[in-house]
Structures are given as C-alpha cells and as structure tokens.
Design an enzyme around this catalytic site. Sequence first.
Site, PDB file in Angstrom:
ATOM      1  CG  LEU A 151      -2.113   0.963   1.129  1.00  0.00           C
ATOM      2  CD1 LEU A 151      -3.120   0.525   0.070  1.00  0.00           C
ATOM      3  CD2 LEU A 151      -2.805   1.068   2.498  1.00  0.00           C
ATOM      4  N   GLY A 152       1.609   1.433  -1.117  1.00  0.00           N
ATOM      5  CA  GLY A 152       2.485   2.597  -1.263  1.00  0.00           C
ATOM      6  C   GLY A 152       1.804   3.665  -2.106  1.00  0.00           C
ATOM      7  NE  ARG A 153       6.164   6.444  -4.800  1.00  0.00           N
ATOM      8  CZ  ARG A 153       7.413   6.262  -4.350  1.00  0.00           C
ATOM      9  NH1 ARG A 153       7.963   7.140  -3.537  1.00  0.00           N
ATOM     10  NH2 ARG A 153       8.120   5.219  -4.730  1.00  0.00           N
ATOM     11  CB  ILE A 154       1.077   2.614  -7.436  1.00  0.00           C
ATOM     12  CG1 ILE A 154       2.118   3.485  -8.154  1.00  0.00           C
ATOM     13  CG2 ILE A 154       0.074   2.052  -8.447  1.00  0.00           C
ATOM     14  CD1 ILE A 154       3.074   2.730  -9.054  1.00  0.00           C
ATOM     15  CB  SER A 173       2.831  -2.296   3.504  1.00  0.00           C
ATOM     16  OG  SER A 173       2.049  -1.956   2.392  1.00  0.00           O
ATOM     17  NE  ARG A 174       9.124  -3.498   3.679  1.00  0.00           N
ATOM     18  CZ  ARG A 174      10.156  -2.930   3.088  1.00  0.00           C
ATOM     19  NH1 ARG A 174      11.319  -3.532   3.120  1.00  0.00           N
ATOM     20  NH2 ARG A 174      10.028  -1.759   2.486  1.00  0.00           N
ATOM     21  NE  ARG A 231      10.080  -3.411 -12.100  1.00  0.00           N
ATOM     22  CZ  ARG A 231       9.420  -2.337 -12.547  1.00  0.00           C
ATOM     23  NH1 ARG A 231       8.138  -2.439 -12.832  1.00  0.00           N
ATOM     24  NH2 ARG A 231      10.031  -1.182 -12.720  1.00  0.00           N
ATOM     25  CG  ASP A 255       1.154  -4.048 -17.052  1.00  0.00           C
ATOM     26  OD1 ASP A 255       0.960  -4.148 -18.288  1.00  0.00           O
ATOM     27  OD2 ASP A 255       1.739  -3.071 -16.538  1.00  0.00           O
ATOM     28  CD  GLU A 260       8.099  -7.097 -17.969  1.00  0.00           C
ATOM     29  OE1 GLU A 260       8.555  -6.009 -18.360  1.00  0.00           O
ATOM     30  OE2 GLU A 260       7.318  -7.197 -17.029  1.00  0.00           O
ATOM     31  CG  HIS A 278       5.908  -3.481 -18.073  1.00  0.00           C
ATOM     32  ND1 HIS A 278       7.024  -3.966 -17.451  1.00  0.00           N
ATOM     33  CD2 HIS A 278       5.559  -2.361 -17.367  1.00  0.00           C
ATOM     34  CE1 HIS A 278       7.342  -3.194 -16.419  1.00  0.00           C
ATOM     35  NE2 HIS A 278       6.455  -2.196 -16.351  1.00  0.00           N
TER      36      HIS A 278
HETATM   37  P1  NDP Z   1       6.213   2.703  -3.113  1.00  0.00           P
HETATM   38  O1  NDP Z   1       7.616   2.569  -2.633  1.00  0.00           O
HETATM   39  O2  NDP Z   1       5.459   3.959  -2.875  1.00  0.00           O
HETATM   40  O3  NDP Z   1       5.323   1.508  -2.539  1.00  0.00           O
HETATM   41  C1  NDP Z   1       5.793   0.221  -2.412  1.00  0.00           C
HETATM   42  C2  NDP Z   1       4.962  -0.484  -1.355  1.00  0.00           C
HETATM   43  O4  NDP Z   1       5.433  -1.808  -1.209  1.00  0.00           O
HETATM   44  C3  NDP Z   1       5.028   0.164   0.009  1.00  0.00           C
HETATM   45  O5  NDP Z   1       3.746   0.168   0.575  1.00  0.00           O
HETATM   46  C4  NDP Z   1       5.954  -0.749   0.806  1.00  0.00           C
HETATM   47  O6  NDP Z   1       5.564  -0.615   2.146  1.00  0.00           O
HETATM   48  C5  NDP Z   1       5.634  -2.099   0.163  1.00  0.00           C
HETATM   49  N1  NDP Z   1       6.709  -3.072   0.279  1.00  0.00           N
HETATM   50  C6  NDP Z   1       8.010  -2.936  -0.059  1.00  0.00           C
HETATM   51  N2  NDP Z   1       8.679  -4.071   0.228  1.00  0.00           N
HETATM   52  C7  NDP Z   1       7.776  -4.927   0.741  1.00  0.00           C
HETATM   53  C8  NDP Z   1       7.857  -6.257   1.231  1.00  0.00           C
HETATM   54  N3  NDP Z   1       9.023  -6.923   1.273  1.00  0.00           N
HETATM   55  N4  NDP Z   1       6.725  -6.839   1.683  1.00  0.00           N
HETATM   56  C9  NDP Z   1       5.551  -6.171   1.674  1.00  0.00           C
HETATM   57  N5  NDP Z   1       5.411  -4.905   1.229  1.00  0.00           N
HETATM   58  C10 NDP Z   1       6.515  -4.303   0.770  1.00  0.00           C
HETATM   59  O7  NDP Z   1       6.286   2.373  -4.679  1.00  0.00           O
HETATM   60  P2  NDP Z   1       5.231   2.731  -5.819  1.00  0.00           P
HETATM   61  O8  NDP Z   1       3.861   2.497  -5.315  1.00  0.00           O
HETATM   62  O9  NDP Z   1       5.563   4.051  -6.391  1.00  0.00           O
HETATM   63  O10 NDP Z   1       5.633   1.616  -6.911  1.00  0.00           O
HETATM   64  C11 NDP Z   1       5.581   0.241  -6.569  1.00  0.00           C
HETATM   65  C12 NDP Z   1       6.186  -0.607  -7.662  1.00  0.00           C
HETATM   66  O11 NDP Z   1       5.283  -0.718  -8.746  1.00  0.00           O
HETATM   67  C13 NDP Z   1       7.465  -0.070  -8.322  1.00  0.00           C
HETATM   68  O12 NDP Z   1       8.601  -0.344  -7.537  1.00  0.00           O
HETATM   69  C14 NDP Z   1       7.478  -0.799  -9.644  1.00  0.00           C
HETATM   70  O13 NDP Z   1       8.197  -1.993  -9.508  1.00  0.00           O
HETATM   71  C15 NDP Z   1       6.011  -1.099  -9.908  1.00  0.00           C
HETATM   72  N6  NDP Z   1       5.495  -0.331 -11.045  1.00  0.00           N
HETATM   73  C16 NDP Z   1       4.980  -0.981 -12.146  1.00  0.00           C
HETATM   74  C17 NDP Z   1       4.511  -0.271 -13.230  1.00  0.00           C
HETATM   75  C18 NDP Z   1       3.941  -0.946 -14.438  1.00  0.00           C
HETATM   76  O14 NDP Z   1       4.038  -0.387 -15.534  1.00  0.00           O
HETATM   77  N7  NDP Z   1       3.311  -2.094 -14.318  1.00  0.00           N
HETATM   78  C19 NDP Z   1       4.582   1.198 -13.278  1.00  0.00           C
HETATM   79  C20 NDP Z   1       5.078   1.780 -12.049  1.00  0.00           C
HETATM   80  C21 NDP Z   1       5.515   1.028 -10.994  1.00  0.00           C
HETATM   81  P3  NDP Z   1       6.505  -1.013   3.392  1.00  0.00           P
HETATM   82  O15 NDP Z   1       7.776  -0.241   3.212  1.00  0.00           O
HETATM   83  O16 NDP Z   1       5.703  -0.656   4.591  1.00  0.00           O
HETATM   84  O17 NDP Z   1       6.688  -2.488   3.235  1.00  0.00           O
END
Ligand code: NDP
Length: 318
Positions: A151-154, A173-174, A231, A255, A260, A278
């Site tokens: 539950l990050g930015r996206i 999320s962690r 990913r 996606d 890829e 993608h």
């Molecule tokens: P953010 O860093 O904002 O969010 C990532 C989220 O993942 C956070 O909530 C983080 O929370 C959680 N996270 C990280 N590691 C773990 C883990 N080991 N276990 C559980 N949760 C975890 O990134 P964005 O939302 O900006 O982007 C996320 C990803 O989406 C990018 O890194 C990219 O790989 C992918 N992406 C794909 C696209 C596509 O075209 N399909 C386009 C753009 C992005 P916490 O730290 O609390 O764990």
Amino acid sequence: MTKPAILIPGRIHPRVETRLAETCEIITVASADEPGLDAETLARVRGAAVSGRFPASLMAVLPNLEIIGSFGVGYDGVDVAEAARRGVIVTHTPDVLNDEVADTAVALLLNTVRRFPQAEAYLRVGRWEGEGAFPLSPLSLKGRRVGIHGLGRIGLEIAARLLPFKVEIHYFSRHKRDGVPYVYHDSLKALATAVDTLISIVPSTPETVGAIDAEILKALGPTGVLINVGRGATVNEDDLVKALTDGTIAAAGLDVYADEPRVSSGLLELQNASLLPHVGSGSVATRDAMADLVVDNLLTWFAKGEPLTPVPETPFRK
Ligand code: NDP
C-alpha cells in the site's frame, strides 16, 4: 562553461535526449554492458540517463559519475547498492505515474473477472452474429474481498479507485499505515487467506522476489484472482501456471513478467489469464511526465547541486 556530459546506455524515451541535448553533451551507447568508449570520453561522463539496466560494471568505468537518472519508479535494473558505495546519486520518477498505473490495475482486474478482451474478440470475429451471446463470465467483481500487496504511492491510488466498487479492501505492507480505512494484515499469507483477490504492487527486492508462490495462491482459494502490476519477479510463474491450470485459483491478470518481453508459453496458453505487455504507465502524457522528471533531476543537479527525487538508498544530504 563546459556542458556536463551525460551517458545514455540503451534506449530511452526520446524526450529525455531531446531536452538534455539543449544544455548537455549527450553520449549514447547501444548497451550498458559494452560502452565501447575510450578512457577520455568515459572520464568526461558526469551524469547518466537510463531506462533499464545500469550495472556495477558500467559504474566502474565512469570515474567521474555523479548521478544516474532512472526512467520509471521501479529501479531494480540499477545497482543502487554499488551507486551508494561510490557516492553516486540515483533518481527515479515517483508519483507522476500513480494515476495511470492505478487505472491500469483496475482495468486489468475488470478484464480478468469479466473477460472483456475475450468478449470483444468474440464480437470482432463475427461469433456474436453467428453463434449468439458471449458466454456469461463465471466471475464478478461484486462482493469481492480485495487485498493490496504494497500500500504505497500506487497501492493507495488503487485502493481509492476500488472503494466506489463496494468491495472490501485489505492490505499488507511491512508497515501499518495510519489513517487509512483498510484492514491491515501483518503477512502476505494472512492477507491472501483473508481475501479472494490479490493485487500486487510492490517493488522487486530480495524480499519480494518469488513471494507469491504456491502457498500464497492456495491461500487465495478456488475463486481467487491474482493481479500483478508491480514486477514479474514477485510471482513464481511456474506455481502460477500450475494454480491456474488445476483450479487452485480461478484467474489472473498480469502486466509484468519474469523475463520481459518474453512471456512463457504456459501463461500464453491459459484462457483464464488476462495478459498486458507492461503498459501500466503507458500513455503519452504519463511517459512524457516521467521523461521530464528524469531530465529535471539531472538539470537541477548540475544547476543547483540537488536532485529532485533520489531513491531512498542514495539519499541526498547537503
Ligand atoms: P512505493 O515505494 O510507494 O510503494 C511500495 C509499497 O510496497 C510500500 O507500501 C511498501 O511498504 C511495500 N513493500 C516494499 N517491500 C515490501 C515487502 N518486502 N513486503 C511487503 N510490502 C513491501 O512504490 P510505488 O507504489 O511508487 O511503486 C511500486 C512498484 O510498482 C514499483 O517499484 C514498480 O516496480 C512497480 N510499477 C509498475 C509499473 C507498471 O508499468 N506495471 C509502473 C510503475 C511502478 P513497506 O515499506 O511498509 O513495506
């Protein structure tokens, strides 16, 4: 004043090169693995713009590299540990793509449960007229419990879009987030057990690679749907193909893939997988915004000595 030299290994959005060329010397090479440049040219390089891989071996031959502008929010292709060790700043393109990727996730979810791509194909080849109505979709979004992995930015934007669909929203999320109305689980297994629909939007890291495996898919259950817009490496594709084939889960929408642009024949043969190439951030407007952020990071660095959006592994300290 001498223009800063920027290396562009491999292909990148054309707007990056066009805008940088106004104030910088651009050095393009076909591959990040074999720059094929003489020592004097390599020593001139102070910045880089990259879409994809930037390995430690390339950093090793660039003695005056200060900053790498990576195209995209995910930067798993850049060896950030090595960059941090060398004092090289890495930047990425967060936030400008949140809406586009969240829209893609919701569209992929709807396509997966309601089989809209298959329905359109049915119409286009004349089967509606010839054979009658398209078969009813066995699955529906109605009444689903959706779990967001990351539950990050996206992830937050995906959750906000799903609220009006009247589905239950859970997440793992962690770290637990304050001030969100969604149900928190402290592990991926607990999340998968609580929901029937899992949307993965985490970065590729050593902890997330292969995290969605046979055990998680089994926990999702026979009406389960997996959507992956994060990913490809996060999902064990062999386990996924098996789970989709033997009914462990009902359907998947992807996606992103492990290798890829190659998509395994096991996935391609499945009728209960909805597959996109993608395209999460793939609109002209959003890719332009990402290109601008790559460029603005580099230009701000060379003008003011500060990057705009460094990755957490190479934080900027004045
Ligand atoms: P953010 O860093 O904002 O969010 C990532 C989220 O993942 C956070 O909530 C983080 O929370 C959680 N996270 C990280 N590691 C773990 C883990 N080991 N276990 C559980 N949760 C975890 O990134 P964005 O939302 O900006 O982007 C996320 C990803 O989406 C990018 O890194 C990219 O790989 C992918 N992406 C794909 C696209 C596509 O075209 N399909 C386009 C753009 C992005 P916490 O730290 O609390 O764990």
